[in-house]
Enzyme design. Structure first.
Site, PDB file in Angstrom:
ATOM      1  N   THR A 138     -10.217   7.250   3.390  1.00 19.38           N
ATOM      2  CA  THR A 138     -11.293   7.064   4.373  1.00 19.38           C
ATOM      3  C   THR A 138     -11.165   8.017   5.570  1.00 19.38           C
ATOM      4  O   THR A 138     -12.052   8.094   6.404  1.00 19.38           O
ATOM      5  CB  THR A 138     -11.323   5.604   4.875  1.00 19.38           C
ATOM      6  OG1 THR A 138      -9.983   5.177   5.107  1.00 19.38           O
ATOM      7  CG2 THR A 138     -11.971   4.698   3.867  1.00 19.38           C
ATOM      8  N   HIS A 179       1.648   7.978  -6.728  1.00 23.03           N
ATOM      9  CA  HIS A 179       1.003   9.151  -7.314  1.00 23.03           C
ATOM     10  C   HIS A 179       2.119  10.049  -7.835  1.00 23.03           C
ATOM     11  O   HIS A 179       2.702  10.829  -7.078  1.00 23.03           O
ATOM     12  CB  HIS A 179       0.168   9.866  -6.233  1.00 23.03           C
ATOM     13  CG  HIS A 179      -0.679  10.983  -6.757  1.00 23.03           C
ATOM     14  ND1 HIS A 179      -1.595  11.646  -5.979  1.00 23.03           N
ATOM     15  CD2 HIS A 179      -0.759  11.549  -7.977  1.00 23.03           C
ATOM     16  CE1 HIS A 179      -2.201  12.582  -6.703  1.00 23.03           C
ATOM     17  NE2 HIS A 179      -1.707  12.540  -7.913  1.00 23.03           N
ATOM     18  N   ASP A 180       2.433   9.904  -9.135  1.00 18.96           N
ATOM     19  CA  ASP A 180       3.531  10.686  -9.724  1.00 18.96           C
ATOM     20  C   ASP A 180       3.339  10.674 -11.232  1.00 18.96           C
ATOM     21  O   ASP A 180       2.311  10.193 -11.717  1.00 18.96           O
ATOM     22  CB  ASP A 180       4.883  10.045  -9.301  1.00 18.96           C
ATOM     23  CG  ASP A 180       6.009  11.079  -9.243  1.00 18.96           C
ATOM     24  OD1 ASP A 180       6.092  11.920 -10.146  1.00 18.96           O
ATOM     25  OD2 ASP A 180       6.806  11.033  -8.284  1.00 18.96           O
ATOM     26  N   THR A 215       7.532   7.548 -13.837  1.00 18.32           N
ATOM     27  CA  THR A 215       8.047   7.260 -12.494  1.00 18.32           C
ATOM     28  C   THR A 215       7.208   6.178 -11.820  1.00 18.32           C
ATOM     29  O   THR A 215       7.746   5.242 -11.205  1.00 18.32           O
ATOM     30  CB  THR A 215       8.036   8.555 -11.642  1.00 18.32           C
ATOM     31  OG1 THR A 215       8.842   9.516 -12.304  1.00 18.32           O
ATOM     32  CG2 THR A 215       8.551   8.321 -10.249  1.00 18.32           C
ATOM     33  N   ARG A 230      -5.256  -0.631  13.415  1.00 22.60           N
ATOM     34  CA  ARG A 230      -5.199  -0.375  14.854  1.00 22.60           C
ATOM     35  C   ARG A 230      -6.101  -1.241  15.739  1.00 22.60           C
ATOM     36  O   ARG A 230      -5.662  -1.660  16.815  1.00 22.60           O
ATOM     37  CB  ARG A 230      -5.428   1.126  15.108  1.00 22.60           C
ATOM     38  CG  ARG A 230      -4.197   1.950  14.722  1.00 22.60           C
ATOM     39  CD  ARG A 230      -4.503   3.414  14.561  1.00 22.60           C
ATOM     40  NE  ARG A 230      -5.312   3.668  13.379  1.00 22.60           N
ATOM     41  CZ  ARG A 230      -5.670   4.871  12.969  1.00 22.60           C
ATOM     42  NH1 ARG A 230      -5.314   5.935  13.660  1.00 22.60           N
ATOM     43  NH2 ARG A 230      -6.385   5.010  11.879  1.00 22.60           N
ATOM     44  N   ASP A 276       0.847  -1.204   0.000  1.00 24.05           N
ATOM     45  CA  ASP A 276       0.000   0.000   0.000  1.00 24.05           C
ATOM     46  C   ASP A 276       0.879   1.249   0.000  1.00 24.05           C
ATOM     47  O   ASP A 276       1.019   1.917   1.020  1.00 24.05           O
ATOM     48  CB  ASP A 276      -0.897  -0.072   1.247  1.00 24.05           C
ATOM     49  CG  ASP A 276      -1.784   1.151   1.426  1.00 24.05           C
ATOM     50  OD1 ASP A 276      -2.081   1.833   0.438  1.00 24.05           O
ATOM     51  OD2 ASP A 276      -2.187   1.417   2.584  1.00 24.05           O
ATOM     52  N   ARG A 332     -14.025  -0.758  11.721  1.00 24.25           N
ATOM     53  CA  ARG A 332     -13.977  -0.738  13.176  1.00 24.25           C
ATOM     54  C   ARG A 332     -14.903  -1.823  13.687  1.00 24.25           C
ATOM     55  O   ARG A 332     -16.128  -1.671  13.640  1.00 24.25           O
ATOM     56  CB  ARG A 332     -14.407   0.653  13.705  1.00 24.25           C
ATOM     57  CG  ARG A 332     -13.426   1.759  13.318  1.00 24.25           C
ATOM     58  CD  ARG A 332     -12.086   1.527  13.994  1.00 24.25           C
ATOM     59  NE  ARG A 332     -11.035   2.478  13.611  1.00 24.25           N
ATOM     60  CZ  ARG A 332     -10.051   2.171  12.771  1.00 24.25           C
ATOM     61  NH1 ARG A 332      -9.980   0.988  12.196  1.00 24.25           N
ATOM     62  NH2 ARG A 332      -9.107   3.061  12.515  1.00 24.25           N
TER      63      ARG A 332
HETATM   64  O1  C5P Z   1      -5.582   1.484  11.743  1.00 25.38           O
HETATM   65  P1  C5P Z   1      -6.598   1.476  10.652  1.00 25.38           P
HETATM   66  O2  C5P Z   1      -7.530   0.287  10.725  1.00 25.38           O
HETATM   67  O3  C5P Z   1      -7.332   2.787  10.514  1.00 25.38           O
HETATM   68  O4  C5P Z   1      -5.716   1.260   9.344  1.00 25.38           O
HETATM   69  C1  C5P Z   1      -6.213   1.445   8.036  1.00 25.38           C
HETATM   70  C2  C5P Z   1      -5.102   1.238   7.071  1.00 25.38           C
HETATM   71  O5  C5P Z   1      -5.602   1.402   5.756  1.00 25.38           O
HETATM   72  C3  C5P Z   1      -3.948   2.220   7.209  1.00 25.38           C
HETATM   73  O6  C5P Z   1      -2.761   1.482   6.947  1.00 25.38           O
HETATM   74  C4  C5P Z   1      -4.150   3.234   6.119  1.00 25.38           C
HETATM   75  O7  C5P Z   1      -2.933   3.720   5.605  1.00 25.38           O
HETATM   76  C5  C5P Z   1      -4.868   2.398   5.055  1.00 25.38           C
HETATM   77  N1  C5P Z   1      -5.749   3.126   4.147  1.00 25.38           N
HETATM   78  C6  C5P Z   1      -6.805   3.903   4.577  1.00 25.38           C
HETATM   79  N2  C5P Z   1      -7.588   4.577   3.669  1.00 25.38           N
HETATM   80  C7  C5P Z   1      -7.374   4.454   2.360  1.00 25.38           C
HETATM   81  C8  C5P Z   1      -6.327   3.636   1.913  1.00 25.38           C
HETATM   82  C9  C5P Z   1      -5.535   2.976   2.849  1.00 25.38           C
HETATM   83  O8  C5P Z   1      -7.050   3.985   5.773  1.00 25.38           O
HETATM   84  N3  C5P Z   1      -8.162   5.045   1.492  1.00 25.38           N
END
Ligand code: C5P
Length: 253
Positions: A129, A69-70, A74, A230, A65, A190
């Site tokens: 998100t 974005h470039d 690249t 998390r 992940d 969540r």
């Molecule tokens: O800790 P949490 O559950 O919020 O982690 C979500 C993960 O998804 C993070 O690693 C974040 O970088 C990634 N992510 C995101 N929203 C996006 C793309 C990736 O939260 N649109």
């Protein structure tokens, strides 16, 4: 598209600082059926390709992940390098544009043809998100959040990408518009409180994620994969939370 096994739906985000910690978690989660692990900006910047190798060594698949974005050339080079690492999935920002997405896709395809390996899934990030309606206005965008996400999803589909990253709140309309074979990956998940898997996300609004949903809400809305960081990483028993999420996924199948 083939129906996914409940265990395959969960992607655990390895958002820790130390590779050893990530490996420890992978070793705890693989035996309970978790197969997919996300390596993002933090771990990759700290540990590099070794992080990918470690997940592979422990039988996991990697979603890299890095949200490229470039300019097209690249991004194409970065995608080639990521493809060589043998990752299962990777992503680019759709806002990089159609030419950039097409270059990324060609790079992944050419690189895998050369090595006779499977092309990684290339998906596009719609709107993070962590963003809400007011954040789009702040960026000077006039569309509603849902319309903007849908617009970008359609752009990604016409560029040939395998799917998108969006919140569960937009999953239904994306599924309806982009069809059954278009992958929908939803972060901002969540899990509900213990004992009530269908309760609204207990941490919603308590961190930087704005557009949240529970695992079952996301799957019912049409998500293929749910990304959780998390709530698993910070739990006193991460394996137990992961097990509950897998059970919840199995219940909604
Ligand atoms: O800790 P949490 O559950 O919020 O982690 C979500 C993960 O998804 C993070 O690693 C974040 O970088 C990634 N992510 C995101 N929203 C996006 C793309 C990736 O939260 N649109």
């Amino acid at each position: 598209m083939e129906r996914l096994h409940p265990e395959d739906r969960l992607i655990v985000a390895l958002d820790m600082d130390k590779l050893e910690e990530a490996v420890r978690l992978v070793k705890r989660l693989v035996p309970i059926g978790v197969r997919h692990f996300k390596i993002g900006l933090n771990l990759f910047t700290r540990a590099g390709p070794a992080a990918v190798e470690e997940v592979h060594k422990n039988s996991g698949r990697v979603f890299l992940d890095l949200k490229f974005h470039d300019i097209p050339s690249t991004v194409a080079k970065a995608v080639r390098a990521a493809t060589r690492l043998g990752v299962w999935m990777m992503n680019v920002h759709i806002q990089g544009g159609s030419a950039m997405m097409r270059s990324a896709l060609s790079a992944a395809q050419e690189e895998t043809q050369r090595a006779s390996q499977k092309t990684p899934l290339l998906i596009g990030v719609t709107v993070l998100t962590s963003m809400a309606e007011k954040d789009l206005l702040d960026l000077g965008l006039r569309k509603t959040l849902k319309d903007q996400v849908l617009y970008l999803a359609k752009l990604a589909k016409s560029a040939g990408l395998s799917g998108i990253v969006a919140s569960a709140q937009e999953a239904k309309v994306i599924r309806w518009t982009c069809g059954e074979d278009f992958l929908i990956v939803t972060p901002g998940i969540r899990p509900g409180s213990k004992g009530d898997p269908f309760a609204p996300g207990f941490q919603a609004g308590k961190d930087d994620q704005q557009r949240t949903a529970t695992p079952s809400e996301a799957i019912r809305a049409g998500a293929d994969y749910i990304v959780i960081g998390r709530p698993i990483l910070e739990a006193s028993d991460p394996a137990q939370v992961a097990r509950e999420v897998l059970q919840e996924c199995a219940q909604v199948q």
